[in-house]
Design a protein around this motif. Sequence first.
Motif, short mmCIF file in Angstrom:
data_model
loop_
_atom_site.label_atom_id
_atom_site.label_comp_id
_atom_site.label_asym_id
_atom_site.label_seq_id
_atom_site.Cartn_x
_atom_site.Cartn_y
_atom_site.Cartn_z
N PRO A 53 -3.76 -3.11 19.82
CA PRO A 53 -3.88 -4.49 20.49
C PRO A 53 -5.38 -4.65 21.77
CG PRO A 53 -1.44 -3.80 21.04
CD PRO A 53 -2.24 -2.39 20.89
N ARG A 54 -6.14 -5.07 20.61
CA ARG A 54 -7.10 -5.81 21.11
C ARG A 54 -7.09 -7.59 21.96
NH1 ARG A 54 -8.80 -0.47 21.90
NH2 ARG A 54 -9.24 -0.32 19.42
N ALA A 55 -8.00 -7.94 23.05
CA ALA A 55 -7.67 -9.37 23.41
C ALA A 55 -7.74 -10.17 22.43
CB ALA A 55 -8.79 -9.05 24.43
N HIS A 56 -8.37 -9.82 21.68
CA HIS A 56 -8.52 -10.80 20.47
C HIS A 56 -7.49 -11.05 19.49
CE1 HIS A 56 -11.60 -7.58 19.14
NE2 HIS A 56 -10.87 -8.25 17.95
N THR A 57 -6.79 -10.01 18.91
CA THR A 57 -5.96 -9.40 17.96
C THR A 57 -3.85 -10.09 18.61
OG1 THR A 57 -5.52 -7.22 17.65
CG2 THR A 57 -7.49 -8.18 16.54
N SER A 58 -3.15 -9.66 17.10
CA SER A 58 -2.41 -9.39 17.73
C SER A 58 -0.99 -8.47 17.54
CB SER A 58 -1.68 -10.60 16.57
OG SER A 58 -1.35 -10.32 15.56
N GLY A 59 -1.32 -7.38 17.28
CA GLY A 59 -0.78 -6.34 16.99
C GLY A 59 -2.40 -5.25 16.60
N ARG A 60 -2.11 -4.44 15.45
CA ARG A 60 -2.55 -3.42 14.85
C ARG A 60 -3.15 -3.98 13.36
NH1 ARG A 60 0.81 -1.82 18.53
NH2 ARG A 60 1.51 -0.15 19.00
N THR A 61 -4.00 -3.27 13.12
CA THR A 61 -4.92 -4.07 12.79
C THR A 61 -5.62 -2.97 11.06
OG1 THR A 61 -6.02 -5.22 14.29
CG2 THR A 61 -6.95 -5.07 12.12
N VAL A 62 -5.22 -2.95 10.43
CA VAL A 62 -5.71 -2.39 8.66
C VAL A 62 -7.62 -2.27 9.04
CG1 VAL A 62 -6.47 -1.93 6.92
CG2 VAL A 62 -4.21 -2.78 7.05
N LEU A 63 -8.27 -1.14 9.09
CA LEU A 63 -9.38 -1.19 9.81
C LEU A 63 -10.85 -0.79 8.23
CD1 LEU A 63 -9.95 1.41 12.85
CD2 LEU A 63 -10.08 -1.86 12.84
N ALA A 64 -9.29 0.03 7.52
CA ALA A 64 -10.35 0.58 6.30
C ALA A 64 -8.87 0.89 4.86
CB ALA A 64 -11.14 0.80 5.94
N THR A 65 -9.63 0.67 3.42
CA THR A 65 -8.67 1.07 2.60
C THR A 65 -9.13 2.07 1.95
OG1 THR A 65 -8.44 -0.84 1.29
CG2 THR A 65 -6.76 -0.78 3.21
N HIS A 66 -7.92 2.50 1.11
CA HIS A 66 -9.14 3.17 -0.05
C HIS A 66 -7.52 3.55 -1.13
CE1 HIS A 66 -11.22 6.41 -1.74
NE2 HIS A 66 -10.48 6.92 -2.64
N ALA A 67 -8.65 3.21 -2.72
CA ALA A 67 -7.24 3.39 -3.38
C ALA A 67 -7.53 4.39 -4.41
CB ALA A 67 -7.20 2.15 -4.66
N PHE A 68 -6.28 5.51 -4.70
CA PHE A 68 -6.77 6.08 -5.31
C PHE A 68 -6.70 5.79 -6.62
CE2 PHE A 68 -3.66 7.46 -1.52
CZ PHE A 68 -4.51 8.48 -0.91
N SER A 69 -7.16 6.84 -7.89
CA SER A 69 -6.62 6.47 -9.10
C SER A 69 -5.56 6.43 -10.34
CB SER A 69 -7.64 7.64 -9.81
OG SER A 69 -7.49 8.85 -9.34
N ALA A 70 -5.83 6.17 -10.45
CA ALA A 70 -4.63 5.72 -11.76
C ALA A 70 -3.93 7.61 -12.44
CB ALA A 70 -4.81 4.79 -12.69
N PRO A 71 -2.65 7.51 -12.03
CA PRO A 71 -2.64 9.64 -12.45
C PRO A 71 -3.35 9.04 -13.84
CG PRO A 71 -0.23 8.40 -12.35
CD PRO A 71 -1.19 7.15 -11.60
N ARG A 72 -3.94 9.99 -14.69
CA ARG A 72 -3.97 10.93 -16.05
C ARG A 72 -2.70 10.53 -16.89
NH1 ARG A 72 -6.88 14.71 -13.95
NH2 ARG A 72 -8.34 13.89 -12.40
N THR A 73 -2.60 9.56 -17.79
CA THR A 73 -1.96 9.99 -18.67
C THR A 73 -2.14 10.91 -20.25
OG1 THR A 73 -2.60 8.12 -20.58
CG2 THR A 73 -0.86 7.84 -18.76
N VAL A 74 -1.02 12.09 -20.09
CA VAL A 74 -1.64 12.96 -21.52
C VAL A 74 -1.08 12.11 -22.09
CG1 VAL A 74 -0.95 15.68 -21.58
CG2 VAL A 74 -1.18 14.67 -19.42
N SER A 75 -1.91 12.26 -23.62
CA SER A 75 -1.25 11.98 -25.40
C SER A 75 -1.33 13.02 -25.97
CB SER A 75 -2.49 10.94 -25.30
OG SER A 75 -3.04 11.14 -25.83
#
Length: 164
Positions: A142-164
């Motif tokens: 926690p930083r003085a200006h925050t109330s707790g944990r902070t999300v710095l970055a996110t990364h979305a995974f690709s959707a699973p490939r479907t086999v047709s």
Amino acid sequence: MPRLVVVLPVEPLRVGERFTVAEWPLHVTVLPPFLTDAAPGDIIHAIRAAVLGRESLTVVAGEDALFGRRHNIPVTLMLPHDGLTGLHRTLVAALRPFAAEPDERACTGSGFRAHVTHKPPARLHPGAHVTLTQLALVDMLPRAHTSGRTVLATHAFSAPRTVS
């Protein structure tokens, strides 16, 4: 010095989102907290390079257990999943060079036990299937200006490939 953690949230998080320890959203910790002198941007770049092209993971909740030094933190273990274990190993290899003091607890290797900590009233029940679509980098101090944990970055995974 930041203390960072890499998690797979059960529900996607937003960059800048903050929460206290008691309010942590349900997540699988894929790389436990580590101290670093590196700039968060360098860490984020290394993470994105390491996981580029990875697909979302569908995992299954297993039995309940107790974690922590005093074995008093209730968790739900995740059933073994090669993709999840592989992701952990990939992140250990990618981020170990950034750790200020390499901590073997943070680099658990074969000791990795994927789990979701209960956050009453939220928890995962044994047998639940969960699709993990995002990875998040969280600053644990926690930083003085925050109330707790902070999300710095996110990364979305690709959707699973479907086999047709």
